[in-house]
Design a protein around this motif. Structure first.
Motif, PDB file in Angstrom:
ATOM      1  N   MET A  17      22.247  19.736  37.455  1.00 30.37           N
ATOM      2  CA  MET A  17      21.491  20.885  36.967  1.00 30.37           C
ATOM      3  C   MET A  17      21.442  20.828  35.442  1.00 30.37           C
ATOM      4  O   MET A  17      22.443  20.623  34.773  1.00 30.37           O
ATOM      5  N   SER A  18      20.278  21.051  34.905  1.00 26.35           N
ATOM      6  CA  SER A  18      20.078  20.892  33.473  1.00 26.35           C
ATOM      7  C   SER A  18      20.791  21.962  32.657  1.00 26.35           C
ATOM      8  O   SER A  18      21.264  21.711  31.574  1.00 26.35           O
ATOM      9  N   LYS A  19      20.888  23.159  33.170  1.00 30.55           N
ATOM     10  CA  LYS A  19      21.577  24.212  32.446  1.00 30.55           C
ATOM     11  C   LYS A  19      22.486  24.981  33.389  1.00 30.55           C
ATOM     12  O   LYS A  19      22.230  25.094  34.580  1.00 30.55           O
ATOM     13  N   GLN A  20      23.573  25.500  32.822  1.00 33.13           N
ATOM     14  CA  GLN A  20      24.551  26.195  33.633  1.00 33.13           C
ATOM     15  C   GLN A  20      24.216  27.679  33.683  1.00 33.13           C
ATOM     16  O   GLN A  20      23.923  28.297  32.669  1.00 33.13           O
ATOM     17  N   ILE A  21      24.275  28.232  34.907  1.00 32.94           N
ATOM     18  CA  ILE A  21      23.999  29.645  35.104  1.00 32.94           C
ATOM     19  C   ILE A  21      25.310  30.354  35.405  1.00 32.94           C
ATOM     20  O   ILE A  21      26.044  29.984  36.321  1.00 32.94           O
ATOM     21  N   LYS A  22      25.607  31.374  34.617  1.00 29.99           N
ATOM     22  CA  LYS A  22      26.859  32.096  34.771  1.00 29.99           C
ATOM     23  C   LYS A  22      26.684  33.242  35.764  1.00 29.99           C
ATOM     24  O   LYS A  22      25.827  34.106  35.586  1.00 29.99           O
ATOM     25  N   LEU A  23      27.509  33.238  36.797  1.00 24.13           N
ATOM     26  CA  LEU A  23      27.461  34.278  37.819  1.00 24.13           C
ATOM     27  C   LEU A  23      28.632  35.244  37.658  1.00 24.13           C
ATOM     28  O   LEU A  23      29.752  34.823  37.416  1.00 24.13           O
ATOM     29  N   LYS A  24      28.362  36.517  37.791  1.00 21.32           N
ATOM     30  CA  LYS A  24      29.415  37.535  37.796  1.00 21.32           C
ATOM     31  C   LYS A  24      29.633  37.943  39.249  1.00 21.32           C
ATOM     32  O   LYS A  24      29.057  38.922  39.726  1.00 21.32           O
ATOM     33  N   VAL A  25      30.463  37.199  39.936  1.00 17.83           N
ATOM     34  CA  VAL A  25      30.657  37.398  41.364  1.00 17.83           C
ATOM     35  C   VAL A  25      31.750  38.442  41.608  1.00 17.83           C
ATOM     36  O   VAL A  25      32.857  38.310  41.088  1.00 17.83           O
ATOM     37  N   PRO A  26      31.457  39.506  42.367  1.00 18.75           N
ATOM     38  CA  PRO A  26      32.493  40.503  42.665  1.00 18.75           C
ATOM     39  C   PRO A  26      33.622  39.884  43.470  1.00 18.75           C
ATOM     40  O   PRO A  26      33.378  39.129  44.415  1.00 18.75           O
ATOM     41  N   ALA A  27      34.850  40.217  43.087  1.00 25.71           N
ATOM     42  CA  ALA A  27      36.011  39.645  43.772  1.00 25.71           C
ATOM     43  C   ALA A  27      36.392  40.446  45.013  1.00 25.71           C
ATOM     44  O   ALA A  27      36.889  39.892  45.995  1.00 25.71           O
ATOM     45  N   THR A  28      36.178  41.752  44.960  1.00 23.73           N
ATOM     46  CA  THR A  28      36.527  42.621  46.081  1.00 23.73           C
ATOM     47  C   THR A  28      35.380  43.588  46.350  1.00 23.73           C
ATOM     48  O   THR A  28      34.468  43.744  45.539  1.00 23.73           O
ATOM     49  N   GLN A  29      35.462  44.262  47.471  1.00 19.07           N
ATOM     50  CA  GLN A  29      34.459  45.267  47.821  1.00 19.07           C
ATOM     51  C   GLN A  29      34.447  46.396  46.797  1.00 19.07           C
ATOM     52  O   GLN A  29      33.400  46.971  46.488  1.00 19.07           O
ATOM     53  N   ALA A  30      35.609  46.704  46.240  1.00 20.40           N
ATOM     54  CA  ALA A  30      35.725  47.781  45.256  1.00 20.40           C
ATOM     55  C   ALA A  30      35.026  47.438  43.943  1.00 20.40           C
ATOM     56  O   ALA A  30      34.771  48.324  43.130  1.00 20.40           O
ATOM     57  N   ASP A  31      34.716  46.159  43.731  1.00 22.72           N
ATOM     58  CA  ASP A  31      34.021  45.746  42.509  1.00 22.72           C
ATOM     59  C   ASP A  31      32.511  45.971  42.589  1.00 22.72           C
ATOM     60  O   ASP A  31      31.799  45.776  41.599  1.00 22.72           O
ATOM     61  N   ILE A  32      32.033  46.375  43.746  1.00 27.20           N
ATOM     62  CA  ILE A  32      30.596  46.584  43.942  1.00 27.20           C
ATOM     63  C   ILE A  32      30.280  48.064  43.800  1.00 27.20           C
ATOM     64  O   ILE A  32      30.770  48.888  44.576  1.00 27.20           O
ATOM     65  N   PRO A  33      29.476  48.453  42.817  1.00 25.78           N
ATOM     66  CA  PRO A  33      29.096  49.857  42.686  1.00 25.78           C
ATOM     67  C   PRO A  33      28.094  50.253  43.767  1.00 25.78           C
ATOM     68  O   PRO A  33      27.347  49.414  44.275  1.00 25.78           O
ATOM     69  N   LEU A  34      28.074  51.518  44.086  1.00 24.96           N
ATOM     70  CA  LEU A  34      27.207  52.016  45.151  1.00 24.96           C
ATOM     71  C   LEU A  34      25.746  51.687  44.909  1.00 24.96           C
ATOM     72  O   LEU A  34      25.013  51.330  45.835  1.00 24.96           O
ATOM     73  N   TRP A  35      25.276  51.792  43.653  1.00 28.58           N
ATOM     74  CA  TRP A  35      23.846  51.585  43.396  1.00 28.58           C
ATOM     75  C   TRP A  35      23.398  50.174  43.758  1.00 28.58           C
ATOM     76  O   TRP A  35      22.262  49.969  44.200  1.00 28.58           O
ATOM     77  N   LYS A  36      24.303  49.190  43.593  1.00 25.59           N
ATOM     78  CA  LYS A  36      23.940  47.822  43.974  1.00 25.59           C
ATOM     79  C   LYS A  36      23.825  47.703  45.492  1.00 25.59           C
ATOM     80  O   LYS A  36      22.929  47.024  46.011  1.00 25.59           O
ATOM     81  N   TYR A  37      24.731  48.351  46.194  1.00 24.91           N
ATOM     82  CA  TYR A  37      24.661  48.324  47.650  1.00 24.91           C
ATOM     83  C   TYR A  37      23.397  49.027  48.135  1.00 24.91           C
ATOM     84  O   TYR A  37      22.771  48.598  49.113  1.00 24.91           O
ATOM     85  N   GLN A  38      23.000  50.089  47.449  1.00 24.82           N
ATOM     86  CA  GLN A  38      21.768  50.794  47.819  1.00 24.82           C
ATOM     87  C   GLN A  38      20.549  49.877  47.650  1.00 24.82           C
ATOM     88  O   GLN A  38      19.638  49.891  48.485  1.00 24.82           O
ATOM     89  N   GLU A  39      20.535  49.107  46.578  1.00 22.73           N
ATOM     90  CA  GLU A  39      19.435  48.151  46.377  1.00 22.73           C
ATOM     91  C   GLU A  39      19.425  47.110  47.492  1.00 22.73           C
ATOM     92  O   GLU A  39      18.370  46.748  48.016  1.00 22.73           O
TER      93      GLU A  39
END
Length: 236
Positions: free
Chosen positions: A1-23
């Motif tokens: 891959m030509s460029k590196q993409i940084k991911l912010k991956v949630p580690a636990t369910q508690a790391d996911i805010p409700l609004w993201k789950y709604q989306e």
């Protein structure tokens, strides 16, 4: 891959805010026959990992599959009711929220708003603002929460609440609903049997109208509760 993409991956369910789950819930709801599976997987990375849809499509397939599997695993985790949780506002102030201490003392206003919002993921942050409010007194399991002044006061705040808290409350209502439906049906069946026995004892014909009316009432009472159970059962 030509460029590196940084991911912010949630580690636990508690790391996911409700609004993201709604989306995410909206994407899944709208996806029935309209969106390709690959698009949904890319949207999962966009929603939960803080990258653009274009960047999601640029990820190696192996990495994409690994992250999506991880996130779906978090979402599917079984969660119990969390009666207290804390949130920190942008100013650094921490506020502790508590679940309704006594469901039997729920006000009419709370009941009406909860019934209106809790069967829709789109409005779930409003339902959470009914169920959880800042703790104003007490310790551990004995506490008092702020008096209800409408869901609008904390609905936007609840968009940032951990989705684990929301899913835990859904499981609570799912289990409560099962017990209520079972108890109500059992009670109605007992009452119906008593009516039949009494009518037979009096040598009169069984009046089916009264029985049918009672059964229709049961169906009406349980219809909305059943919708809530269906909504929550995905995560039970």
């Amino acid at each position: 891959m030509s460029k590196q993409i940084k991911l912010k991956v949630p580690a636990t369910q508690a790391d996911i805010p409700l609004w993201k789950y709604q989306e995410y819930a909206k994407i899944v709801q709208d996806a029935e026959g309209d969106l390709a599976e690959d698009f949904i997987r890319a949207k999962i990375l966009e929603i939960f990992c803080g990258i653009t849809l274009k960047q999601a499509y640029e990820l190696p397939l192996k990495e994409l599959d690994s992250v999506v599997t991880h996130i779906l695993g978090l979402i599917a985790e079984k969660t119990q009711l969390q009666r207290r949780f804390t949130m920190t506002d942008p100013n650094g102030e921490t506020v502790e929220f508590g679940f309704l201490p006594n469901m039997d003392e729920m006000s009419l206003g709370e009941y009406i708003d909860l019934e209106k919002y809790i069967t829709s993921w789109e409005d779930m942050h409003k339902a959470m603002a009914v169920l959880y409010r800042p703790i104003v007194a007490g310790k551990k399991e004995f506490y008092e929460i702020e008096k209800y002044k409408g869901s609008d006061k904390y609905s936007n705040v609840m968009k940032d609440a951990p989705v684990s808290v929301t899913l835990g409350s859904m499981v609570f209502f799912y289990n409560l609903g099962k017990e209520l439906r079972k108890t109500t049906l059992s009670y109605l069946q007992d009452q119906t049997q008593e009516i039949i026995q009494q009518q037979q004892k009096n040598h009169s014909e069984v009046n089916g109208d009264g029985i049918n009316q009672s059964m229709r009432l049961l169906e009406e009472m349980s219809e909305k509760l059943k919708k809530l159970q269906d909504l929550a059962s995905i995560n039970v």
